[in-house]
Design an enzyme around this catalytic site. Structure first.
Site, PDB file in Angstrom:
ATOM      1  N   VAL A 191      -6.742   1.812   7.454  1.00  0.00           N
ATOM      2  CA  VAL A 191      -6.767   0.980   8.725  1.00  0.00           C
ATOM      3  C   VAL A 191      -7.037   1.898  10.007  1.00  0.00           C
ATOM      4  O   VAL A 191      -7.641   1.592  10.713  1.00  0.00           O
ATOM      5  CB  VAL A 191      -5.397   0.418   9.063  1.00  0.00           C
ATOM      6  N   GLY A 230      -8.179 -15.387 -11.585  1.00  0.00           N
ATOM      7  CA  GLY A 230      -8.353 -13.926 -12.092  1.00  0.00           C
ATOM      8  C   GLY A 230      -7.415 -13.243 -12.566  1.00  0.00           C
ATOM      9  O   GLY A 230      -6.357 -14.099 -13.175  1.00  0.00           O
ATOM     10  N   ARG A 255      -4.417   1.075  -5.250  1.00  0.00           N
ATOM     11  CA  ARG A 255      -3.078   0.727  -5.089  1.00  0.00           C
ATOM     12  C   ARG A 255      -2.782  -0.669  -5.693  1.00  0.00           C
ATOM     13  O   ARG A 255      -3.529  -1.549  -5.295  1.00  0.00           O
ATOM     14  CB  ARG A 255      -2.575   0.895  -3.721  1.00  0.00           C
ATOM     15  N   ASN A 280      -0.599 -12.964   4.805  1.00  0.00           N
ATOM     16  CA  ASN A 280      -0.807 -12.568   3.586  1.00  0.00           C
ATOM     17  C   ASN A 280      -0.150 -13.310   2.378  1.00  0.00           C
ATOM     18  O   ASN A 280      -0.477 -13.576   1.390  1.00  0.00           O
ATOM     19  CB  ASN A 280      -0.330 -10.836   3.553  1.00  0.00           C
ATOM     20  N   CYS A 287      -1.636  -4.586   0.306  1.00  0.00           N
ATOM     21  CA  CYS A 287      -1.092  -5.146   1.160  1.00  0.00           C
ATOM     22  C   CYS A 287      -0.471  -6.168   0.355  1.00  0.00           C
ATOM     23  O   CYS A 287       0.899  -6.731   0.574  1.00  0.00           O
ATOM     24  CB  CYS A 287      -2.149  -5.732   2.129  1.00  0.00           C
ATOM     25  N   LEU A 313      -7.829  -6.755   9.030  1.00  0.00           N
ATOM     26  CA  LEU A 313      -9.134  -6.458   8.309  1.00  0.00           C
ATOM     27  C   LEU A 313      -8.841  -6.247   6.838  1.00  0.00           C
ATOM     28  O   LEU A 313      -7.843  -5.978   6.101  1.00  0.00           O
ATOM     29  CB  LEU A 313      -9.346  -4.835   8.805  1.00  0.00           C
TER      30      LEU A 313
HETATM   31  P1  NAD Z   1      -3.053   4.686   4.335  1.00  0.00           P
HETATM   32  O1  NAD Z   1      -1.807   5.301   3.285  1.00  0.00           O
HETATM   33  O2  NAD Z   1      -4.476   4.474   3.768  1.00  0.00           O
HETATM   34  O3  NAD Z   1      -3.128   5.658   5.477  1.00  0.00           O
HETATM   35  C1  NAD Z   1      -1.861   5.975   6.100  1.00  0.00           C
HETATM   36  C2  NAD Z   1      -2.162   7.409   6.774  1.00  0.00           C
HETATM   37  O4  NAD Z   1      -1.001   7.878   7.569  1.00  0.00           O
HETATM   38  C3  NAD Z   1      -2.632   8.581   5.758  1.00  0.00           C
HETATM   39  O5  NAD Z   1      -3.838   9.048   5.979  1.00  0.00           O
HETATM   40  C4  NAD Z   1      -1.351   9.549   5.878  1.00  0.00           C
HETATM   41  O6  NAD Z   1      -1.739  10.974   5.746  1.00  0.00           O
HETATM   42  C5  NAD Z   1      -1.078   9.481   7.214  1.00  0.00           C
HETATM   43  N1  NAD Z   1       0.156   9.800   7.744  1.00  0.00           N
HETATM   44  C6  NAD Z   1       1.442   9.488   7.097  1.00  0.00           C
HETATM   45  N2  NAD Z   1       2.455   9.939   7.878  1.00  0.00           N
HETATM   46  C7  NAD Z   1       2.083  10.549   9.004  1.00  0.00           C
HETATM   47  C8  NAD Z   1       2.615  11.220  10.113  1.00  0.00           C
HETATM   48  N3  NAD Z   1       3.898  11.250  10.197  1.00  0.00           N
HETATM   49  N4  NAD Z   1       1.663  11.562  11.390  1.00  0.00           N
HETATM   50  C9  NAD Z   1       0.251  11.148  11.064  1.00  0.00           C
HETATM   51  N5  NAD Z   1      -0.049  10.672   9.779  1.00  0.00           N
HETATM   52  C10 NAD Z   1       0.557  10.362   8.737  1.00  0.00           C
HETATM   53  O7  NAD Z   1      -2.627   3.109   4.914  1.00  0.00           O
HETATM   54  P2  NAD Z   1      -3.362   1.947   5.323  1.00  0.00           P
HETATM   55  O8  NAD Z   1      -4.054   1.353   4.020  1.00  0.00           O
HETATM   56  O9  NAD Z   1      -4.266   2.447   6.373  1.00  0.00           O
HETATM   57  O10 NAD Z   1      -2.232   1.051   5.975  1.00  0.00           O
HETATM   58  C11 NAD Z   1      -1.619   1.390   7.253  1.00  0.00           C
HETATM   59  C12 NAD Z   1      -0.708   0.371   7.461  1.00  0.00           C
HETATM   60  O11 NAD Z   1      -1.628  -0.794   7.870  1.00  0.00           O
HETATM   61  C13 NAD Z   1       0.230  -0.269   6.424  1.00  0.00           C
HETATM   62  O12 NAD Z   1       1.622  -0.705   7.190  1.00  0.00           O
HETATM   63  C14 NAD Z   1      -0.415  -1.433   5.944  1.00  0.00           C
HETATM   64  O13 NAD Z   1       0.370  -2.378   5.343  1.00  0.00           O
HETATM   65  C15 NAD Z   1      -1.260  -1.962   7.366  1.00  0.00           C
HETATM   66  N6  NAD Z   1      -2.405  -2.664   6.634  1.00  0.00           N
HETATM   67  C16 NAD Z   1      -3.241  -2.247   5.557  1.00  0.00           C
HETATM   68  C17 NAD Z   1      -4.533  -2.880   5.401  1.00  0.00           C
HETATM   69  C18 NAD Z   1      -5.407  -2.412   4.307  1.00  0.00           C
HETATM   70  O14 NAD Z   1      -6.148  -3.198   3.987  1.00  0.00           O
HETATM   71  N7  NAD Z   1      -5.418  -1.307   3.879  1.00  0.00           N
HETATM   72  C19 NAD Z   1      -4.898  -4.039   5.967  1.00  0.00           C
HETATM   73  C20 NAD Z   1      -4.134  -4.644   7.461  1.00  0.00           C
HETATM   74  C21 NAD Z   1      -2.741  -3.875   7.565  1.00  0.00           C
END
Ligand code: NAD
Length: 439
Positions: A11, A254, A329, A209, A261, A151
């Site tokens: 994200v 499926g 994941r 979701n 998520c 997204l």
């Molecule tokens: P992710 O695990 O891919 O990324 C999280 C990032 O945060 C990592 O790069 C990690 O190193 C970094 N991080 C952790 N602690 C930190 C800190 N103290 N300071 C700076 N950086 C730090 O997670 P994601 O998939 O991007 O999801 C992030 C959020 O968005 C979650 O709450 C998720 O539910 C939500 N979300 C995800 C999606 C998706 O499709 N992946 C879609 C919508 C919402």
């Protein structure tokens, strides 16, 4: 506008890059040193279609940079996005420690009025908690806005650049004005920016979701029943999807939903319900159905071969939780692999993008063999299992598949092939919600 994005995962990186693309100055902050080092040398640490070009262009044009220092990263930023992990804790509720820790650290670093935007998926009431944590040491005014992200991995850039809607939760007029300015370039076609209070915005994300997960589990139940009554779920899907109240999308049965998520957000919403003494019955069922569905192919395999798979070798096509991402994941493929390994079988796996992540993060990976391409994976295998619907699997060379496999047997968890076509190819073919074809 000067913007900081804290957390540069799926994200955060997409958000940062797309905000830079429309002219903002963006600094992405991450604690993962290796990741920041990669990004500084213009390598994208994740696989996401269309991201790389945008990412490189905005670095080259000086609008996108990366740091491990929160202090350096947020200096002069008018808006700070939090895109931090919120993984499930043991009881299923969202772990807010990453978000609250950053809020604690941010407070004393703020130098003038700042809008802190929560993009992570968080339980209702988190904005208030983040505010309290910031306020502990902040000397200036700030607003905390809830801006849930919708997204989809695999379409993330398109979804950010042209969102169906943007949801902004805030009761502050100042923050509202800033957020409107920031998002206007993305909604020029008239898609709405929907303003609401923080709690409703937080709830909107979980509700969205959970509804989609319910749609998937509902269709999986229809598919399982279709097999028993001799109906073909492909027709049923088309038949109901043409009704616009139901809609065509998200009706594909499926081997269960996965990813970072749906599983965690459905769990978190049931947990929120528990905390408020509410029994959210549909969601409990959605979770049960999904867990059972992940094992659907394994039970089909055991019906076919018996419970002891000691001497069997299975080729698996697809490891990512869905196509066009390297994210593994909660991927159903990994559950299937674990079960097969427990039953004594060997696994040869192929995925166009996810193999490095499987090697890194999947404990069962040390007992697996990875193939360089889809057909090499089949060599000498007793059967093929299809776990992810990558487009390269959709029109394969069936003759070559037959030659490579020890026996022409396919267990398809994604219903990739038309039954009329597969009937002419000489395979035993078992899919979801449709009759098995006996070669
Ligand atoms: P992710 O695990 O891919 O990324 C999280 C990032 O945060 C990592 O790069 C990690 O190193 C970094 N991080 C952790 N602690 C930190 C800190 N103290 N300071 C700076 N950086 C730090 O997670 P994601 O998939 O991007 O999801 C992030 C959020 O968005 C979650 O709450 C998720 O539910 C939500 N979300 C995800 C999606 C998706 O499709 N992946 C879609 C919508 C919402």
């Amino acid at each position: 506008m000067k913007i900081a994005v804290v957390g540069t995962g799926y994200v955060g990186l997409v958000t940062g890059t797309c905000l830079a693309e429309v002219g903002n100055q963006v600094t992405c902050v991450d604690i993962d040193k290796a990741k920041v080092k990669m990004m500084r040398t213009k390598q994208v640490p994740i696989y996401e279609p269309d991201l790389e070009n945008l990412f490189r262009r905005n670095i080259d044009e000086g609008r996108l940079r990366f740091t491990t220092s929160l202090k350096d990263g947020i200096a002069d930023a008018a808006v700070i996005f939090l895109a931090l992990p919120t993984p499930p804790t043991e009881d299923g509720s969202a772990d807010l420690s990453y978000v609250l820790q950053v809020a604690d650290n941010l407070g004393p670093l703020l130098k003038s009025y700042t809008v802190v935007v929560d993009k992570s998926t968080v339980p209702v009431g988190t904005s208030e908690r983040v505010s309290k944590h910031l306020a502990k040491k902040a000397k200036v005014k700030f607003d905390v806005v809830s801006n849930p992200e919708f997204l989809r991995e695999g379409f993330a850039v398109g979804d950010f650049m042209k969102p169906d809607r943007v949801v902004i939760g805030t009761n502050s007029n100042k923050a509202r004005k800033l957020m409107k300015e920031l998002y206007t370039p993305y909604v020029r076609q008239g898609n709405p920016i929907i303003f609401m209070d923080e709690r409703s915005a937080e709830m909107t994300k979980y509700a969205a979701n959970s509804f989609l997960a319910t749609k998937i589990s509902f269709m999986n139940e229809v598919a399982n029943l279709a097999e028993r009554v001799g109906a073909n779920v492909d027709y049923v899907r088309l038949g109901i999807g043409a009704d616009e109240r139901i809609g065509k999308r998200f009706l594909f049965p499926g081997i269960g939903y996965g990813g970072s998520c749906f599983p965690k957000d459905v769990l978190a919403l049931t947990q929120i319900a528990h905390e408020h003494d509410y029994d959210f019955k549909i969601l409990e069922a959605v979770i049960d159905i999904n867990e059972r569905q992940r094992l659907r192919l394994v039970s089909k395999i055991m019906d076919y071969y018996g419970d002891d798979l000691e001497s069997k070798v299975f080729a698996i096509w697809g490891l990512a939780f869905k196509p066009d991402t390297d994210d593994i994941r909660e991927a159903p493929a990994l559950t299937i692999i674990k079960e097969l390994q427990t039953a004594g079988a060997k696994v040869v796996a192929y995925d166009p993008e996810a193999i490095p992540n499987v090697k890194k993060y999947f404990p069962g990976a040390s007992n697996m063999v990875f193939a360089k391409d889809a057909y090499k994976a089949l060599k000498g295998a007793d059967a093929l299992i299809i776990a992810t619907e990558w487009s390269e699997f959709r029109t394969p060379d069936f003759e070559l598949m037959s030659k490579q496999l020890k026996n022409p047997v396919i267990f398809d968890g994604r219903n990739l092939y038309d039954l009329d076509i597969i009937k002419t190819k000489g395979f035993y073919y078992s899919s979801i919600g449709r009759e098995a074809i006996h070669g």
